[in-house]
Design a protein around this motif. Structure first.
Motif, PDB file in Angstrom:
ATOM      1  N   MET A   4     -25.015  -0.683  -9.022  1.00 34.39           N
ATOM      2  CA  MET A   4     -23.943   0.653  -9.277  1.00 34.39           C
ATOM      3  C   MET A   4     -22.735  -0.078  -9.877  1.00 34.39           C
ATOM      4  O   MET A   4     -22.196  -1.190  -9.569  1.00 34.39           O
ATOM      5  N   ILE A   5     -22.091   0.665 -10.439  1.00 37.63           N
ATOM      6  CA  ILE A   5     -20.612   0.404 -10.960  1.00 37.63           C
ATOM      7  C   ILE A   5     -19.543   1.426 -10.741  1.00 37.63           C
ATOM      8  O   ILE A   5     -19.986   2.795 -10.718  1.00 37.63           O
ATOM      9  N   PHE A   6     -18.474   1.190 -10.248  1.00 41.83           N
ATOM     10  CA  PHE A   6     -17.369   2.316  -9.891  1.00 41.83           C
ATOM     11  C   PHE A   6     -16.194   2.139 -10.752  1.00 41.83           C
ATOM     12  O   PHE A   6     -15.143   1.105 -10.056  1.00 41.83           O
ATOM     13  N   PRO A   7     -16.033   2.624 -11.805  1.00 45.83           N
ATOM     14  CA  PRO A   7     -14.547   2.760 -12.488  1.00 45.83           C
ATOM     15  C   PRO A   7     -13.571   3.579 -11.748  1.00 45.83           C
ATOM     16  O   PRO A   7     -14.071   4.599 -11.391  1.00 45.83           O
ATOM     17  N   GLY A   8     -12.367   3.293 -11.786  1.00 46.77           N
ATOM     18  CA  GLY A   8     -11.461   4.231 -11.411  1.00 46.77           C
ATOM     19  C   GLY A   8     -10.010   3.595 -11.363  1.00 46.77           C
ATOM     20  O   GLY A   8      -9.697   2.379 -11.597  1.00 46.77           O
ATOM     21  N   ARG A   9      -9.211   4.594 -10.989  1.00 46.08           N
ATOM     22  CA  ARG A   9      -7.786   4.155 -11.173  1.00 46.08           C
ATOM     23  C   ARG A   9      -7.438   3.658  -9.457  1.00 46.08           C
ATOM     24  O   ARG A   9      -7.967   4.172  -8.521  1.00 46.08           O
ATOM     25  N   VAL A  10      -6.492   2.618  -9.395  1.00 43.80           N
ATOM     26  CA  VAL A  10      -6.126   2.287  -8.059  1.00 43.80           C
ATOM     27  C   VAL A  10      -4.404   2.013  -7.991  1.00 43.80           C
ATOM     28  O   VAL A  10      -3.903   2.004  -9.157  1.00 43.80           O
ATOM     29  N   TYR A  11      -4.036   1.963  -7.085  1.00 44.47           N
ATOM     30  CA  TYR A  11      -2.469   1.830  -6.861  1.00 44.47           C
ATOM     31  C   TYR A  11      -2.066   0.958  -5.908  1.00 44.47           C
ATOM     32  O   TYR A  11      -2.578   0.340  -4.703  1.00 44.47           O
ATOM     33  N   ARG A  12      -0.768   0.118  -6.301  1.00 43.40           N
ATOM     34  CA  ARG A  12      -0.190  -0.819  -5.296  1.00 43.40           C
ATOM     35  C   ARG A  12       1.320  -0.558  -5.530  1.00 43.40           C
ATOM     36  O   ARG A  12       1.577  -0.328  -6.756  1.00 43.40           O
ATOM     37  N   LYS A  13       1.763  -1.010  -4.373  1.00 42.28           N
ATOM     38  CA  LYS A  13       3.354  -0.811  -4.672  1.00 42.28           C
ATOM     39  C   LYS A  13       3.890  -2.191  -5.387  1.00 42.28           C
ATOM     40  O   LYS A  13       4.360  -3.183  -4.666  1.00 42.28           O
ATOM     41  N   ASP A  14       3.318  -2.364  -6.586  1.00 44.81           N
ATOM     42  CA  ASP A  14       3.978  -3.632  -7.283  1.00 44.81           C
ATOM     43  C   ASP A  14       4.948  -3.470  -8.038  1.00 44.81           C
ATOM     44  O   ASP A  14       5.408  -1.898  -8.424  1.00 44.81           O
ATOM     45  N   ALA A  15       5.618  -4.403  -8.753  1.00 48.85           N
ATOM     46  CA  ALA A  15       6.617  -4.255  -9.635  1.00 48.85           C
ATOM     47  C   ALA A  15       6.209  -3.531 -10.883  1.00 48.85           C
ATOM     48  O   ALA A  15       5.166  -3.475 -10.995  1.00 48.85           O
ATOM     49  N   TRP A  16       7.135  -3.022 -11.607  1.00 53.29           N
ATOM     50  CA  TRP A  16       6.980  -2.258 -13.097  1.00 53.29           C
ATOM     51  C   TRP A  16       7.253  -3.121 -14.101  1.00 53.29           C
ATOM     52  O   TRP A  16       8.562  -3.300 -14.463  1.00 53.29           O
ATOM     53  N   ASP A  17       6.393  -3.886 -14.479  1.00 53.47           N
ATOM     54  CA  ASP A  17       6.824  -5.149 -15.656  1.00 53.47           C
ATOM     55  C   ASP A  17       5.785  -5.145 -16.566  1.00 53.47           C
ATOM     56  O   ASP A  17       4.742  -4.444 -16.544  1.00 53.47           O
ATOM     57  N   ALA A  18       5.961  -6.063 -17.552  1.00 52.16           N
ATOM     58  CA  ALA A  18       4.819  -6.464 -18.463  1.00 52.16           C
ATOM     59  C   ALA A  18       3.673  -6.398 -17.761  1.00 52.16           C
ATOM     60  O   ALA A  18       2.588  -6.236 -18.528  1.00 52.16           O
ATOM     61  N   THR A  37       0.883  -1.038  -0.015  1.00 58.82           N
ATOM     62  CA  THR A  37       0.089  -0.043   0.026  1.00 58.82           C
ATOM     63  C   THR A  37       1.146   1.254   0.055  1.00 58.82           C
ATOM     64  O   THR A  37       1.760   1.286   0.672  1.00 58.82           O
ATOM     65  N   PHE A  38       0.646   2.265  -0.866  1.00 62.14           N
ATOM     66  CA  PHE A  38       0.947   3.548  -0.803  1.00 62.14           C
ATOM     67  C   PHE A  38       0.343   4.335   0.492  1.00 62.14           C
ATOM     68  O   PHE A  38      -0.663   4.975   0.336  1.00 62.14           O
ATOM     69  N   PHE A  39       1.012   4.677   1.621  1.00 57.85           N
ATOM     70  CA  PHE A  39       0.647   5.508   2.289  1.00 57.85           C
ATOM     71  C   PHE A  39       0.911   6.836   2.233  1.00 57.85           C
ATOM     72  O   PHE A  39       1.812   7.236   1.950  1.00 57.85           O
ATOM     73  N   VAL A  40      -0.116   7.712   2.459  1.00 56.88           N
ATOM     74  CA  VAL A  40      -0.005   9.245   2.366  1.00 56.88           C
ATOM     75  C   VAL A  40      -0.175   9.620   3.986  1.00 56.88           C
ATOM     76  O   VAL A  40      -0.830   9.180   4.939  1.00 56.88           O
ATOM     77  N   ASP A  41       0.459  11.027   4.096  1.00 59.20           N
ATOM     78  CA  ASP A  41       0.419  11.447   5.746  1.00 59.20           C
ATOM     79  C   ASP A  41      -1.071  11.633   5.997  1.00 59.20           C
ATOM     80  O   ASP A  41      -2.069  11.769   5.161  1.00 59.20           O
ATOM     81  N   GLY A  42      -1.251  11.388   7.607  1.00 55.56           N
ATOM     82  CA  GLY A  42      -2.560  11.680   7.800  1.00 55.56           C
ATOM     83  C   GLY A  42      -3.698  10.530   7.957  1.00 55.56           C
ATOM     84  O   GLY A  42      -4.901  10.727   7.525  1.00 55.56           O
ATOM     85  N   GLY A  43      -3.000   9.425   7.959  1.00 55.26           N
ATOM     86  CA  GLY A  43      -4.086   8.091   8.121  1.00 55.26           C
ATOM     87  C   GLY A  43      -4.786   8.006   6.803  1.00 55.26           C
ATOM     88  O   GLY A  43      -5.694   7.176   6.566  1.00 55.26           O
ATOM     89  N   LEU A  44      -4.199   8.385   5.578  1.00 49.72           N
ATOM     90  CA  LEU A  44      -4.518   8.247   4.241  1.00 49.72           C
ATOM     91  C   LEU A  44      -3.745   7.328   3.375  1.00 49.72           C
ATOM     92  O   LEU A  44      -2.628   7.113   3.790  1.00 49.72           O
ATOM     93  N   VAL A  45      -4.388   6.722   2.375  1.00 47.61           N
ATOM     94  CA  VAL A  45      -3.778   5.755   1.530  1.00 47.61           C
ATOM     95  C   VAL A  45      -4.204   6.200   0.004  1.00 47.61           C
ATOM     96  O   VAL A  45      -5.097   6.886  -0.035  1.00 47.61           O
ATOM     97  N   HIS A  84       2.721  -6.127 -14.441  1.00 55.66           N
ATOM     98  CA  HIS A  84       2.471  -5.280 -13.326  1.00 55.66           C
ATOM     99  C   HIS A  84       2.620  -3.776 -13.311  1.00 55.66           C
ATOM    100  O   HIS A  84       3.666  -3.359 -14.014  1.00 55.66           O
ATOM    101  N   SER A  85       1.835  -3.076 -12.794  1.00 58.59           N
ATOM    102  CA  SER A  85       2.008  -1.394 -12.906  1.00 58.59           C
ATOM    103  C   SER A  85       1.630  -0.960 -11.505  1.00 58.59           C
ATOM    104  O   SER A  85       0.569  -1.443 -10.899  1.00 58.59           O
ATOM    105  N   PRO A  86       2.338  -0.064 -10.783  1.00 60.25           N
ATOM    106  CA  PRO A  86       1.950   0.512  -9.644  1.00 60.25           C
ATOM    107  C   PRO A  86       0.584   1.226  -9.863  1.00 60.25           C
ATOM    108  O   PRO A  86       0.081   1.836  -8.775  1.00 60.25           O
ATOM    109  N   GLU A  87       0.116   1.551 -10.878  1.00 56.38           N
ATOM    110  CA  GLU A  87      -1.177   2.426 -11.006  1.00 56.38           C
ATOM    111  C   GLU A  87      -2.007   1.575 -12.293  1.00 56.38           C
ATOM    112  O   GLU A  87      -1.222   1.431 -13.303  1.00 56.38           O
TER     113      GLU A  87
END
Ligand code: PHE
Length: 346
Positions: free
Chosen positions: A187-201, A157-165, A203-206
């Motif tokens: 309902m459906i919810f499309p959107g961007r998500v983030y993980r501390k993943d490798a950057w390879d074919a 997980t990418f942590f942000v200051d103040g208890g946020l991620v 996996h992407s952190p975003e």
């Protein structure tokens, strides 16, 4: 030769200089009057043979004419030069390649997200979004993922200051919607998500997800299956089958991992000539999403009555769906802004 004749020569020369339309024409005028055998040169040479009373005036007039003419010639030369550069700049060379117009277009992710929305809206779902920067409560706690749970690992997980991620999935939007809206929810919810993943074919952190939530009285697992079977055929084509395998997510129970028949070998029906299918490794199936029936603990965290309502939820990776459908082998193309890739779509 007298003074008057010199003045006549000068006036004729001035007219010719002004009328010269090219550098060559101007040079011819110069030679005609000021050259070695030029008219004014001849006058000056002939001074000594003139009557002494005439010499002074004729000589003075000829010298004046010579310098006036020299000045005019150099001014005119500059004028002609400037005009010819201007002309070169303005001229249209129709043999040159045209100047391309850059036209913006939609990113492939946006195009396909639009297609996904249309499919689900057609089934009666509406669309909502939530924030990319989430609090820990919505991203984890309310989703039955308490402190100490492996999914909350620092390493993912990418942590942000103040208890946020940076949200690690689109599931927190389920919580935000249920907190403010009573059932039924489709309902459906499309959107961007983030993980501390490798950057390879693969996996992407975003990357991007599409979340779906259906809550009402009497929603059942077969509703989930029917919805996904219909979706798979609409998105991947009529012959596409779905398979549910038992899975685990803290926020659904039971949970499933859902596969579709491999788009490379059509579920093993048309394996490649040599060896196993590169896409599915010969199994005939491709995993595309996680799903399940909403866990009662999740309903409790938003104040829903878990006895009265049931629901299903699923979340799929949009980037992965696109890679499978379009045969794109590297997820990094989506983020690299390489026009050679982007221009092929939209
Ligand atoms: N949030 C899960 C993930 O990111 C996917 C999921 C959504 C699973 C909804 C079940 C229900 O992997």
């Amino acid at each position: 030769m007298d003074e008057k004749s010199v003045i006549d020569i000068r006036d004729a020369a001035v007219a010719e200089v002004t009328g010269a339309r090219s550098a060559q024409a101007l040079d011819a005028v110069r030679i005609k009057y000021l050259g070695r055998k030029g008219l004014l040169t001849a006058v000056l040479r002939g001074i000594s043979s003139l009557d002494p009373s005439e010499r002074g005036r004729v000589g003075k007039a000829a010298n004046e004419a010579k310098s006036v003419l020299a000045g005019l010639i150099s001014d005119r030369a500059r004028e002609l030069e400037e005009a010819s550069t201007r002309k070169a700049g303005a001229a249209t060379d129709i043999s040159l390649p045209g100047v391309g117009q850059w036209v913006g277009r939609k990113h492939l992710i946006s195009i396909v997200t639009g297609e996904l929305k249309r499919i689900f809206v057609g089934m009666g779902f509406s669309v909502a979004t939530g924030p990319d920067v989430e609090d820990v409560f919505h991203n984890f706690t309310a989703l039955n993922t308490p402190e100490g749970h492996p999914a909350r690992e620092q390493s993912d997980t990418f942590f942000v200051d103040g208890g946020l991620v940076l949200r690690t999935h689109t599931s927190p939007v389920q919580i935000r919607v249920m907190e403010t809206t009573p059932p039924p929810i489709r309902m459906i919810f499309p959107g961007r998500v983030y993980r501390k993943d490798a950057w390879d074919a693969v996996h992407s952190p975003e990357f991007h997800q599409l979340e779906c939530l259906y809550v009402d009285r009497g929603v059942t697992f077969p509703d989930l299956k029917g919805t996904l079977a219909y979706f798979a055929r609409r998105f991947f084509g009529p012959g596409t089958g779905v398979r549910f395998r038992p899975g685990y997510f803290p926020f659904t129970e039971p949970s499933a991992e859902v596969d579709i028949t491999c788009v490379g070998c059509r579920g093993g029906q048309s394996p490649p000539d040599s060896g196993a299918c590169r896409l599915c490794g010969g199994t005939g199936w491709l995993e595309i999403l996680g799903a399940g029936m909403v866990h009662p603990a999740v309903f409790r965290s938003v104040g829903y009555d878990a006895e009265e309502f049931t629901g299903f939820a699923f979340g799929m990776g949009i980037d992965r769906l696109i890679m499978l459908k379009y045969g794109i082998r590297d997820i990094r193309y989506f983020l690299e802004s390489d026009l050679r890739f982007l221009e092929q779509f939209g």
